[in-house]
Design a protein around this motif. Structure first.
Motif, PDB file in Angstrom:
ATOM      1  N   VAL A 130       0.851  -1.182   0.000  1.00 48.61           N
ATOM      2  CA  VAL A 130       0.000   0.000   0.000  1.00 48.61           C
ATOM      3  C   VAL A 130       0.890   1.237   0.000  1.00 48.61           C
ATOM      4  N   LEU A 131       0.697   2.098  -0.972  1.00 48.32           N
ATOM      5  CA  LEU A 131       1.493   3.321  -1.077  1.00 48.32           C
ATOM      6  C   LEU A 131       1.454   4.107   0.233  1.00 48.32           C
ATOM      7  N   GLY A 132       2.634   4.370   0.790  1.00 51.39           N
ATOM      8  CA  GLY A 132       2.757   5.178   2.001  1.00 51.39           C
ATOM      9  C   GLY A 132       2.590   4.433   3.307  1.00 51.39           C
ATOM     10  N   GLN A 133       2.239   3.158   3.267  1.00 51.59           N
ATOM     11  CA  GLN A 133       2.000   2.422   4.506  1.00 51.59           C
ATOM     12  C   GLN A 133       3.289   2.185   5.297  1.00 51.59           C
ATOM     13  N   ARG A 134       4.379   1.904   4.607  1.00 48.05           N
ATOM     14  CA  ARG A 134       5.677   1.704   5.255  1.00 48.05           C
ATOM     15  C   ARG A 134       6.635   2.736   4.672  1.00 48.05           C
ATOM     16  N   PRO A 135       7.121   3.638   5.499  1.00 51.65           N
ATOM     17  CA  PRO A 135       7.894   4.772   4.984  1.00 51.65           C
ATOM     18  C   PRO A 135       9.173   4.417   4.217  1.00 51.65           C
ATOM     19  N   LYS A 136       9.838   3.331   4.575  1.00 54.51           N
ATOM     20  CA  LYS A 136      11.090   2.986   3.903  1.00 54.51           C
ATOM     21  C   LYS A 136      10.852   2.214   2.609  1.00 54.51           C
ATOM     22  N   SER A 137       9.859   1.346   2.576  1.00 55.16           N
ATOM     23  CA  SER A 137       9.737   0.451   1.425  1.00 55.16           C
ATOM     24  C   SER A 137       8.472   0.628   0.588  1.00 55.16           C
ATOM     25  N   GLN A 138       7.524   1.431   1.051  1.00 49.29           N
ATOM     26  CA  GLN A 138       6.292   1.552   0.281  1.00 49.29           C
ATOM     27  C   GLN A 138       5.984   3.005  -0.089  1.00 49.29           C
ATOM     28  N   HIS A 139       7.031   3.763  -0.337  1.00 52.75           N
ATOM     29  CA  HIS A 139       6.829   5.103  -0.889  1.00 52.75           C
ATOM     30  C   HIS A 139       6.903   4.983  -2.412  1.00 52.75           C
ATOM     31  N   TYR A 140       6.462   6.007  -3.100  1.00 56.38           N
ATOM     32  CA  TYR A 140       6.297   5.948  -4.552  1.00 56.38           C
ATOM     33  C   TYR A 140       7.560   5.479  -5.281  1.00 56.38           C
ATOM     34  N   LYS A 141       8.692   6.089  -4.959  1.00 52.43           N
ATOM     35  CA  LYS A 141       9.942   5.734  -5.649  1.00 52.43           C
ATOM     36  C   LYS A 141      10.322   4.265  -5.403  1.00 52.43           C
ATOM     37  N   ALA A 142      10.183   3.806  -4.170  1.00 54.35           N
ATOM     38  CA  ALA A 142      10.535   2.413  -3.842  1.00 54.35           C
ATOM     39  C   ALA A 142       9.623   1.429  -4.567  1.00 54.35           C
ATOM     40  N   LEU A 143       8.338   1.752  -4.686  1.00 55.72           N
ATOM     41  CA  LEU A 143       7.416   0.854  -5.385  1.00 55.72           C
ATOM     42  C   LEU A 143       7.754   0.791  -6.875  1.00 55.72           C
ATOM     43  N   LEU A 144       8.118   1.937  -7.456  1.00 55.60           N
ATOM     44  CA  LEU A 144       8.541   1.938  -8.865  1.00 55.60           C
ATOM     45  C   LEU A 144       9.825   1.131  -9.052  1.00 55.60           C
ATOM     46  N   GLU A 145      10.790   1.333  -8.151  1.00 54.21           N
ATOM     47  CA  GLU A 145      12.053   0.593  -8.236  1.00 54.21           C
ATOM     48  C   GLU A 145      11.816  -0.905  -8.110  1.00 54.21           C
ATOM     49  N   GLY A 146      10.900  -1.310  -7.249  1.00 55.11           N
ATOM     50  CA  GLY A 146      10.594  -2.723  -7.084  1.00 55.11           C
ATOM     51  C   GLY A 146      10.084  -3.341  -8.370  1.00 55.11           C
ATOM     52  N   ALA A 147       9.168  -2.644  -9.027  1.00 51.95           N
ATOM     53  CA  ALA A 147       8.615  -3.142 -10.289  1.00 51.95           C
ATOM     54  C   ALA A 147       9.704  -3.227 -11.354  1.00 51.95           C
ATOM     55  N   GLU A 148      10.532  -2.190 -11.409  1.00 55.18           N
ATOM     56  CA  GLU A 148      11.581  -2.113 -12.431  1.00 55.18           C
ATOM     57  C   GLU A 148      12.697  -3.124 -12.188  1.00 55.18           C
ATOM     58  N   GLU A 149      13.274  -3.095 -10.989  1.00 53.36           N
ATOM     59  CA  GLU A 149      14.443  -3.925 -10.699  1.00 53.36           C
ATOM     60  C   GLU A 149      14.116  -5.417 -10.609  1.00 53.36           C
ATOM     61  N   SER A 150      12.885  -5.742 -10.327  1.00 57.55           N
ATOM     62  CA  SER A 150      12.493  -7.154 -10.286  1.00 57.55           C
ATOM     63  C   SER A 150      12.282  -7.703 -11.691  1.00 57.55           C
ATOM     64  N   GLY A 151      12.129  -6.802 -12.657  1.00 54.82           N
ATOM     65  CA  GLY A 151      11.851  -7.219 -14.023  1.00 54.82           C
ATOM     66  C   GLY A 151      10.366  -7.436 -14.292  1.00 54.82           C
ATOM     67  N   LEU A 152       9.522  -7.161 -13.298  1.00 58.66           N
ATOM     68  CA  LEU A 152       8.084  -7.364 -13.477  1.00 58.66           C
ATOM     69  C   LEU A 152       7.414  -6.225 -14.243  1.00 58.66           C
ATOM     70  N   GLY A 153       7.887  -5.009 -14.042  1.00 53.63           N
ATOM     71  CA  GLY A 153       7.300  -3.861 -14.732  1.00 53.63           C
ATOM     72  C   GLY A 153       5.799  -3.798 -14.531  1.00 53.63           C
ATOM     73  N   ASN A 154       5.055  -3.728 -15.649  1.00 56.81           N
ATOM     74  CA  ASN A 154       3.603  -3.604 -15.535  1.00 56.81           C
ATOM     75  C   ASN A 154       2.903  -4.945 -15.269  1.00 56.81           C
ATOM     76  N   ARG A 155       3.671  -5.984 -15.023  1.00 57.86           N
ATOM     77  CA  ARG A 155       3.089  -7.268 -14.633  1.00 57.86           C
ATOM     78  C   ARG A 155       3.029  -7.402 -13.107  1.00 57.86           C
ATOM     79  N   LEU A 156       3.289  -6.293 -12.421  1.00 58.47           N
ATOM     80  CA  LEU A 156       3.161  -6.234 -10.962  1.00 58.47           C
ATOM     81  C   LEU A 156       1.921  -5.422 -10.635  1.00 58.47           C
ATOM     82  N   VAL A 157       0.952  -6.059  -9.972  1.00 60.25           N
ATOM     83  CA  VAL A 157      -0.315  -5.418  -9.665  1.00 60.25           C
ATOM     84  C   VAL A 157      -0.428  -5.242  -8.166  1.00 60.25           C
ATOM     85  N   ARG A 158      -0.763  -4.011  -7.765  1.00 57.95           N
ATOM     86  CA  ARG A 158      -0.941  -3.691  -6.343  1.00 57.95           C
ATOM     87  C   ARG A 158      -2.347  -3.117  -6.173  1.00 57.95           C
ATOM     88  N   PRO A 159      -3.343  -3.964  -5.987  1.00 57.51           N
ATOM     89  CA  PRO A 159      -4.731  -3.497  -5.989  1.00 57.51           C
ATOM     90  C   PRO A 159      -5.179  -2.692  -4.775  1.00 57.51           C
TER      91      PRO A 159
END
Length: 160
Positions: A130-159
């Protein structure tokens, strides 16, 4: 209880195969809600728990299995404890509170989810982040980096 997703007859891909997802699963409320939400759309869901250095022992695993049973979804537990140690020793994104490399651990787990997605022929990965729920790992930049660096890109869904 949710109907067993291994036999879902919900939406189909362009190739005509049933759409399937891998759901990162901690056994907590957010990951359970995310997986259940996706499953209720008719998409087949396989729960994935990545066992790591802080996962706990047998009791924790029993709680995970009980949580998966309550929602009626299949669970796969992947023990990545040894590989996780390298992430903890050399975190690219630094440490969070309590010397835990939050962002790096999320990326590590997403890479495992991506590998399982490919092995299982699933179409995407879902998480309960959830965006903003955990300050170190769930901020906007970290969520984008997770999608990118994992190789999932738009195949990562966070409903959530």
């Amino acid at each position: 209880m949710v109907k067993d997703s291994r036999h879902a007859s919900g939406p189909a891909s362009e190739e005509g195969t049933p759409i399937r997802a891998i759901a990162a699963f901690s056994g907590g409320l957010d990951s359970t809600l995310a997986a259940t939400l996706i499953h209720r759309t008719g998409i087949g869901v396989l729960l994935l728990h990545v066992k790591h250095l802080w996962s706990g022992g047998r009791e924790a695993e029993e709680r995970l299995r009980a949580a998966a049973d309550r929602v009626g979804l299949p669970l796969r537990i992947v023990d990545a404890s040894i590989d996780h140690l390298d992430v903890v020793r050399h975190p690219k994104h630094g440490y969070g509170a309590g010397v835990n490399p939050c962002v790096d651990c999320h990326i590590f787990m997403l890479k495992i989810a991506k590998r399982l997605m490919e092995e299982e022929g699933a179409h995407f990965v879902v998480t309960g982040e959830v965006l903003g729920q955990r300050p170190k790992s769930q901020h906007y930049k970290a969520l984008l980096e997770g999608a990118e660096e994992s190789g999932l890109g738009n195949r990562l869904v966070r409903p959530l």
